[in-house]
Design a protein around this motif. Structure first.
Motif, PDB file in Angstrom:
ATOM      1  N   THR A 802       1.013  -1.049  -0.143  1.00  0.00           N
ATOM      2  CA  THR A 802       0.010  -0.009   0.094  1.00  0.00           C
ATOM      3  C   THR A 802       0.897   1.281  -0.063  1.00  0.00           C
ATOM      4  O   THR A 802       2.023   1.085   0.472  1.00  0.00           O
ATOM      5  N   LEU A 803       0.637   2.261  -0.815  1.00  0.00           N
ATOM      6  CA  LEU A 803       1.343   3.455  -0.686  1.00  0.00           C
ATOM      7  C   LEU A 803       0.482   4.654   0.073  1.00  0.00           C
ATOM      8  O   LEU A 803      -0.796   4.817  -0.383  1.00  0.00           O
ATOM      9  N   PRO A 804       1.016   5.518   1.073  1.00  0.00           N
ATOM     10  CA  PRO A 804       0.393   6.472   1.332  1.00  0.00           C
ATOM     11  C   PRO A 804      -0.336   7.353   0.261  1.00  0.00           C
ATOM     12  O   PRO A 804       0.560   7.945  -0.572  1.00  0.00           O
ATOM     13  N   ALA A 805      -1.407   8.124   0.858  1.00  0.00           N
ATOM     14  CA  ALA A 805      -1.998   9.100  -0.133  1.00  0.00           C
ATOM     15  C   ALA A 805      -2.622  10.430   0.578  1.00  0.00           C
ATOM     16  O   ALA A 805      -3.444  10.447   0.733  1.00  0.00           O
ATOM     17  N   PRO A 806      -1.494  11.110   1.235  1.00  0.00           N
ATOM     18  CA  PRO A 806      -1.779  12.241   2.061  1.00  0.00           C
ATOM     19  C   PRO A 806      -2.652  13.478   1.298  1.00  0.00           C
ATOM     20  O   PRO A 806      -3.324  14.193   2.010  1.00  0.00           O
ATOM     21  N   THR A 807      -2.438  13.550  -0.106  1.00  0.00           N
ATOM     22  CA  THR A 807      -2.886  14.412  -0.992  1.00  0.00           C
ATOM     23  C   THR A 807      -3.506  13.815  -2.050  1.00  0.00           C
ATOM     24  O   THR A 807      -3.257  12.755  -2.401  1.00  0.00           O
ATOM     25  N   PRO A 808      -4.617  14.336  -2.778  1.00  0.00           N
ATOM     26  CA  PRO A 808      -4.977  13.919  -3.928  1.00  0.00           C
ATOM     27  C   PRO A 808      -3.783  13.596  -5.075  1.00  0.00           C
ATOM     28  O   PRO A 808      -3.963  12.495  -5.973  1.00  0.00           O
ATOM     29  N   ASP A 809      -2.844  14.541  -5.173  1.00  0.00           N
ATOM     30  CA  ASP A 809      -1.583  14.234  -5.983  1.00  0.00           C
ATOM     31  C   ASP A 809      -1.044  13.147  -5.701  1.00  0.00           C
ATOM     32  O   ASP A 809      -0.622  12.385  -6.475  1.00  0.00           O
ATOM     33  N   ALA A 810      -0.647  12.949  -4.298  1.00  0.00           N
ATOM     34  CA  ALA A 810       0.174  11.688  -3.737  1.00  0.00           C
ATOM     35  C   ALA A 810      -0.738  10.495  -4.174  1.00  0.00           C
ATOM     36  O   ALA A 810      -0.315   9.468  -4.730  1.00  0.00           O
ATOM     37  N   VAL A 822      -7.094   0.797  -9.160  1.00  0.00           N
ATOM     38  CA  VAL A 822      -6.598   0.872  -7.911  1.00  0.00           C
ATOM     39  C   VAL A 822      -7.600   1.103  -6.837  1.00  0.00           C
ATOM     40  O   VAL A 822      -8.709   1.133  -7.350  1.00  0.00           O
ATOM     41  N   ALA A 823      -7.420   0.878  -5.556  1.00  0.00           N
ATOM     42  CA  ALA A 823      -8.534   0.832  -4.640  1.00  0.00           C
ATOM     43  C   ALA A 823      -7.920   2.109  -3.719  1.00  0.00           C
ATOM     44  O   ALA A 823      -6.533   2.157  -3.526  1.00  0.00           O
ATOM     45  N   LEU A 824      -8.706   2.860  -3.194  1.00  0.00           N
ATOM     46  CA  LEU A 824      -8.463   3.806  -2.522  1.00  0.00           C
ATOM     47  C   LEU A 824      -9.353   3.605  -0.970  1.00  0.00           C
ATOM     48  O   LEU A 824     -10.458   3.415  -0.970  1.00  0.00           O
ATOM     49  N   LYS A 825      -8.364   3.653  -0.145  1.00  0.00           N
ATOM     50  CA  LYS A 825      -8.985   3.276   1.281  1.00  0.00           C
ATOM     51  C   LYS A 825      -8.471   4.205   2.536  1.00  0.00           C
ATOM     52  O   LYS A 825      -7.327   4.610   2.463  1.00  0.00           O
ATOM     53  N   THR A 826      -9.273   4.071   3.497  1.00  0.00           N
ATOM     54  CA  THR A 826      -8.855   4.835   4.849  1.00  0.00           C
ATOM     55  C   THR A 826      -8.238   3.862   5.626  1.00  0.00           C
ATOM     56  O   THR A 826      -8.730   2.543   5.723  1.00  0.00           O
ATOM     57  N   THR A 827      -7.369   4.266   6.451  1.00  0.00           N
ATOM     58  CA  THR A 827      -6.749   3.309   7.549  1.00  0.00           C
ATOM     59  C   THR A 827      -6.784   4.050   8.645  1.00  0.00           C
ATOM     60  O   THR A 827      -6.101   3.318   9.773  1.00  0.00           O
ATOM     61  N   ALA A 828      -7.744   4.820   9.006  1.00  0.00           N
ATOM     62  CA  ALA A 828      -8.073   5.488  10.348  1.00  0.00           C
ATOM     63  C   ALA A 828      -8.423   4.252  11.268  1.00  0.00           C
ATOM     64  O   ALA A 828      -9.369   3.488  10.718  1.00  0.00           O
ATOM     65  N   PRO A 829      -8.036   4.219  12.373  1.00  0.00           N
ATOM     66  CA  PRO A 829      -8.401   3.097  13.308  1.00  0.00           C
ATOM     67  C   PRO A 829     -10.036   2.773  13.436  1.00  0.00           C
ATOM     68  O   PRO A 829     -10.596   1.600  13.302  1.00  0.00           O
ATOM     69  N   LEU A 857     -14.389  10.953  -0.180  1.00  0.00           N
ATOM     70  CA  LEU A 857     -14.112  10.487   1.179  1.00  0.00           C
ATOM     71  C   LEU A 857     -13.889  11.711   1.955  1.00  0.00           C
ATOM     72  O   LEU A 857     -14.119  11.610   3.111  1.00  0.00           O
ATOM     73  N   THR A 858     -12.955  12.636   1.539  1.00  0.00           N
ATOM     74  CA  THR A 858     -12.580  13.636   2.467  1.00  0.00           C
ATOM     75  C   THR A 858     -13.840  14.674   2.717  1.00  0.00           C
ATOM     76  O   THR A 858     -13.921  15.142   3.994  1.00  0.00           O
ATOM     77  N   GLU A 859     -14.455  14.757   2.061  1.00  0.00           N
ATOM     78  CA  GLU A 859     -15.948  15.535   2.264  1.00  0.00           C
ATOM     79  C   GLU A 859     -16.774  14.782   3.107  1.00  0.00           C
ATOM     80  O   GLU A 859     -17.245  15.639   4.038  1.00  0.00           O
ATOM     81  N   VAL A 860     -17.196  13.474   2.924  1.00  0.00           N
ATOM     82  CA  VAL A 860     -17.959  12.920   4.140  1.00  0.00           C
ATOM     83  C   VAL A 860     -17.287  12.599   5.276  1.00  0.00           C
ATOM     84  O   VAL A 860     -18.009  12.733   6.020  1.00  0.00           O
ATOM     85  N   LEU A 861     -16.120  11.939   5.248  1.00  0.00           N
ATOM     86  CA  LEU A 861     -15.270  11.293   6.318  1.00  0.00           C
ATOM     87  C   LEU A 861     -14.598  12.072   7.054  1.00  0.00           C
ATOM     88  O   LEU A 861     -14.233  11.826   8.550  1.00  0.00           O
ATOM     89  N   GLY A 862     -14.018  13.046   6.516  1.00  0.00           N
ATOM     90  CA  GLY A 862     -13.037  13.740   7.352  1.00  0.00           C
ATOM     91  C   GLY A 862     -11.875  14.179   6.587  1.00  0.00           C
ATOM     92  O   GLY A 862     -11.816  13.904   5.387  1.00  0.00           O
ATOM     93  N   LYS A 863     -10.788  15.013   7.049  1.00  0.00           N
ATOM     94  CA  LYS A 863      -9.751  15.549   6.720  1.00  0.00           C
ATOM     95  C   LYS A 863      -8.797  14.431   6.211  1.00  0.00           C
ATOM     96  O   LYS A 863      -8.820  13.401   6.847  1.00  0.00           O
ATOM     97  N   PRO A 864      -8.093  14.586   5.357  1.00  0.00           N
ATOM     98  CA  PRO A 864      -7.114  13.451   4.930  1.00  0.00           C
ATOM     99  C   PRO A 864      -6.173  13.048   6.319  1.00  0.00           C
ATOM    100  O   PRO A 864      -5.755  11.649   6.384  1.00  0.00           O
TER     101      PRO A 864
END
Length: 1007
Positions: A802-810, A822-829, A857-864
């Motif tokens: 998995t590769l971190p994606a702190p920003t849309p560009d990342a 690809v898949a985009l996933k949140t990893t917050a506990p 994702l960021t609009e509905v669930l929270g900040k990156p």
């Protein structure tokens, strides 16, 4: 056997230069241990200190000249002051001495001295030591040296010593045998008239097998001594009838105990003269009896127990049953009192049942011991019963008695401060008088050992367990047990893996025990149903389906059926090869005048017995479900004790105590008239005249001879268990079916596969690097993603990166490296592994789709920074599963498997197996889920690659088994496709390994 320096002194040659005084080290109190010896007695093993000089001299004076010669290779009548100093002053690192003690006095010693390659005294890093033993002649043959070797070897390994060297005279065959039988890898040579032995101290499969076989023999013998005493003293028998002591005395006599009986009352004095209680000689103390006493029943107030224990220990009593209360069940002061009781008893080599016990019973005809508060001696039979609760013990005794079941032995251990269910499993494992083991447990003091012993015992006879205090989260007062963090359902699954028949109630315990003791194991799940009630047949059919059995269409004999119809139908069902078991349903039938017939239960029982007897061989179990059938259950319930053994000698009389050869004439309640039918002995010895437990009545007339019985021996009766409800009968039958299947599989156990691509050394180095660096948290550490992936890769488990994606560009850059889709996933506990909360976007095939999903994702669930998003390549679709392993302090490493998702978690649909898991274990693990059909093509879906899934489970099992520092592993999700699988996430936690109580030298639980 001696070291080079000792040989030179023995030959009166100039002594070598004095070795410097060993440096001071803390006393290693964790080396202290109580052990059970070969004859069933106990001894304490502890380090020798400078305070032991007088004990050592006294011990040496009691050793024969021959044993001294074998030790020093020369006449050595006494120890010099220099010898005493050397043998009592150790640094506990390079020079160590251990002593086995009984009553505080030495009975044997062992010591090692670290040496270098030339055989001279050395320090670390030298990894070889010279070892020497000396056992008092009176205690030779008790297995003392073997126990000391186990403990001194464990000490040596702790001090980084890997090999022992020993020099033994050829004539000292006993000591040579101690070394050669230990199971260690060894070399032997003959030099200068002595045998030179070298032992590699790394445990081997053979050394572990030898250790456990010795443990079994010793612990079984210690129980046998409690159950088969030649003489019993009741300590605390009062002058007046009544009270606990007099009650036990009366029960002993009423049962017809065949040994000598004494009463002890400390209030008696010389002025009382000769006193008898209930015809039994009474004395003020054990010492005043003047004859050997094997077993003492202690029924005095708790504050007077230490005095009674000392009296018993000083006069050779072998075991105690402590009925007295006021111990750990009463609070902190009682817990300390209990610790002192165990320490005191063990110091004299005695074992304890209790305290706060209900007592013990042995129904063997040549013993007939009822050393309990049970007023009625149970019928002799083939069931061994252990309970931790006196109240439950009373209920079980009554229930088994009502159902006509007999016991081989009964134990209600109370606080089980010393003797526990594990000890009785050791005894019942090879007891020829016990066919079925029933256990009521409120706690399991050593779950690892219990599982091991239960598995071995279940391979030869059924073990049925009901556990109380399942949901309280704590052990009952008075029980010292490790606290487990795993749920009750997991414990049940692990017990079933060991072959234990796990039931929920004492009623089910009796139901299963009756069937298993009386009937053969079913060959499969196919059940024939017959009877004179269509409705009852349908209820039985439904119950079979509920329990996972395969019922055949019920045969309705109609309400007009008579006993002959039942006989013919049962005979046909027994001969039919399409069924593996038979359930007979019976309701009162209607006579010609329309009146309901209630009194023909005995006639029906005789007909059913006739059908069973006519079968070519007893290969199918038969159970009866009856509704208001007067006399049927009683007629079918012939106590299993009437199953005879070969005749043997009867008990002889003699001795100053009272000895009963059978129940007295004019029996008191709970006693039986004597009979000429012998029953099997729980000790394996020929049994003598006993008492027929079933008494007069129709059941006696309904015994059916077996065609396989020897002409000189009466035949076993055809005992058919009867149940008042179809559900109870079928549940017991289902347990027998599952157990029979386990037995057949246990005959060909699975294997732990070897994988050539596993890098065990590389994994060990990584673990050492993480845990060994300065600043490492002693409580453990959770590996980061890279470290977890590296460790798992060492065991052939690849985790999809998995590769971190702190920003849309990342995120776009990561997708470019991995390749679309690809898949985009949140990893917050709070969102991890919760796709139902919307924290996962799949099949993103372009940069535009990825950016849109990121924004949503960021609009509905929270900040990156809160969501911690990552990008991962897509994998073939399949079934999402979860593979976990964790180490529980009570049961050890557990491998778990389930399907991923909230539904499985809510239903608790997770399966568990103990580590190390075999290929058979993991195959059953995968198939034991209620949702397992999803893996095998449910509703037309494609079956997934279960062999690949099983391989991952086996590799995880190997990882945690090889490296106990790996205390938790979680692979989630593991997507199993029709071909192959993908591990999308992994978490690994490392910590210093918890202590293993099941791999060290033999020892009793410490107090």
């Amino acid at each position: 056997m001696q070291s080079a320096s000792e040989q030179s002194e023995a030959a009166e040659q100039p002594a070598p230069p004095a070795r410097p005084e060993p440096p001071e080290h803390d006393y290693p109190d964790h080396w202290e241990a109580d052990v059970v010896l070969r004859d069933g007695g106990t001894a304490r093993i502890r380090p020798i200190t400078a305070d032991d000089a007088e004990r050592l001299v006294s011990f040496y004076e009691q050793v024969s000249d021959e044993s001294k010669y074998y030790r020093f290779f020369a006449p050595y009548p006494r120890l010099s002051a220099k010898d005493v100093h050397r043998f009592t002053h150790h640094d506990f690192v390079d020079r160590v001495g251990l002593a086995a003690t009984v009553g505080g006095e030495f009975i044997a010693t062992v010591r090692y001295d670290r040496i270098d390659g030339r055989g001279l005294p050395a320090s670390a890093p030298a990894d070889e030591a010279e070892v020497a033993f000396l056992v008092q002649d009176a205690h030779q043959g008790r297995g003392v040296a073997s126990a000391l070797l186990e403990h001194i070897a464990a000490v040596a390994r702790e001090r980084d010593i890997r090999r022992f060297a020993a020099e033994v005279l050829p004539a000292n065959t006993k000591m040579i045998k101690v070394f050669t039988d230990a199971g260690y890898t060894q070399k032997r040579s003959f030099e200068d008239g002595s045998v030179r032995l070298h032992l590699d101290l790394e445990p081997t499969d053979r050394s572990l097998a030898v250790q456990r076989a010795r443990e079994q023999r010793a612990e079984a013998r210690s129980v046998q001594r409690l159950l088969t005493p030649r003489s019993v003293a009741v300590v605390g028998a009062g002058r007046a009838p009544g009270g606990v002591g007099r009650t036990v005395l009366r029960n002993l006599l009423g049962a017809g105990y065949t040994g000598r009986v004494y009463a002890v009352n400390a209030a008696l004095g010389a002025s009382d003269g000769a006193v008898e209680f209930d015809g039994v000689p009474a004395h003020p103390s054990i010492g005043a009896i003047g004859e050997p006493v094997d077993l003492a029943i202690v029924a005095v107030p708790a504050e007077r127990v230490p005095e009674a224990v000392a009296d018993c220990g000083e006069h050779g009593v072998q075991g105690l049953v402590v009925l007295s209360a006021g111990y750990a069940e009463s609070g902190a002061a009682g817990r300390e009192r209990q610790r002192q009781l165990v320490r005191q008893a063990r110091s004299y080599g005695m074992r304890i049942i209790g305290p706060n016990a209900f007592g013990i019973i042995n129904t063997t005809p040549d013993v007939r011991l009822n050393a309990s508060l049970a007023p009625q001696m149970p019928a002799a039979g083939r069931i061994g019963l252990f309970t931790q609760s006196g109240a439950i013990g009373i209920a079980l005794l009554a229930g088994l008695h009502r159902r006509g079941a007999g016991l081989s032995s009964f134990i209600s251990a109370g606080n089980r401060a010393d003797v526990s269910g594990n000890d009785f499993l050791q005894h019942w494992y090879d007891d020829p008088g016990t066919d079925v083991v029933l256990l009521y447990l409120e706690s399991i003091g050593n779950p690892r050992k219990f599982t091991r012993l239960a598995r071995r015992t279940a391979a030869v006879k059924p073990v049925v367990v009901v556990k109380g205090a399942r949901h309280s989260g704590s052990a009952p007062p008075g029980h010292r047990v490790p606290v487990t963090r795993i749920p009750h359902g997991t414990v049940s699954a692990l017990l079933r893996q060991a072959g234990v028949i796990r039931v929920d109630t004492v009623t089910e315990l009796v139901d299963a025990g009756l069937l298993l003791a009386a009937q053969p194991l079913p060959a499969g799940p196919r059940v024939a149903i017959l009877g004179n009630s269509e409705s009852l047949g349908l209820l039985t059919y439904d119950a079979c389906l509920t329990e996972g059995l395969r019922p055949l269409r019920p045969l309705d004999l109609t309400t007009a059926a008579d006993p002959a119809d039942f006989r013919d139908a049962l005979a046909a069902a027994l001969a039919d090869e399409t069924s593996d078991a038979v359930v007979v349903n019976a309701i009162p039938w209607v006579g010609e005048n329309g009146a309901t017939e209630f009194g023909d239960g005995e006639v029906l029982a005789a007909s059913l017995r006739e059908a069973v007897a006519s079968a070519p061989a007893p290969t199918k179990p038969v159970v009866v479900v009856h509704v208001e059938m007067g006399g049927l259950a009683e007629a079918l319930a012939v106590a299993t004790s009437t199953r005879p053994a070969s005749r043997g000698r009867g008990a002889t009389t003699g001795g100053p105590g009272v000895r009963a050869t059978g129940a007295p004439t004019g029996t008191t309640p709970g006693t039986q008239p004597p009979s000429s039918t012998p029953a099997p002995s729980s000790t394996g010895t020929p049994s003598g005249p006993g008492a027929d437990p079933s008494g007069p009545g129709p059941a006696q007339a309904l015994q059916v001879p077996s065609e396989e019985a020897a002409p000189s021996s009466p035949a076993p009766p055809a005992t058919i268990p009867a149940y008042p409800a179809a559900e109870r009968a079928v549940r017991a039958l289902a347990e027998a079916v599952r157990y029979g299947q386990w037995r057949r599989q246990a005959a060909e156990p699975g294997r732990v596969p070897e994988y050539e691509d596993i890098d065990e050394a590389g994994a060990a180095a990584l673990i050492e690097r993480v845990l060994g660096h300065d600043g490492a948290d002693p409580r453990g550490v959770t590996l980061d993603t890279a470290q977890a992936g590296e460790l798992l890769a060492r065991y052939g488990i690849e985790v999809l990166p998995t590769l971190p994606a702190p920003t849309p560009d990342a995120a776009v850059a990561a997708a470019g490296r991995l390749g679309y889709p690809v898949a985009l996933k949140t990893t917050a506990p709070h969102l991890r592994h919760r796709p139902d909360l919307g924290g996962v976007r799949l099949d993103l095939a372009s940069e535009e789709q990825l950016r849109t999903a990121y924004a949503e994702l960021t609009e509905v669930l929270g900040k990156p920074e809160e969501l911690q998003p990552v990008v991962q390549a897509m994998v073939p679709r399949g079934v999402d599963t979860v593979v976990r392993s964790a180490i529980d302090p009570a049961v050890g490493a557990v491998l778990s498997f389930g399907l991923s998702g909230a539904a499985s978690e809510l239903l608790g649909d997770t399966a568990h197996r103990l580590v190390p898991a075999t290929d058979r274990d993991v195959a059953e693990l995968v198939r034991s889920l209620r949702t397992a059909p999803l893996l095998f093509g449910w509703r037309g879906s494609a079956p997934v690659d279960t062999p690949a899934l099983e391989e991952v489970l086996l590799r995880v099992s190997r990882l945690v088994d090889d490296h106990p520092e790996v205390v938790a592993v979680s692979l989630e999700p593991v997507v199993v496709a029709p071909r192959g699988l993908s591990v999308l996430g992994a978490t690994v936690r490392l910590a210093p390994p918890p202590p293993r109580t099941d791999l060290g030298p033999r020892s009793l639980p410490s107090y």
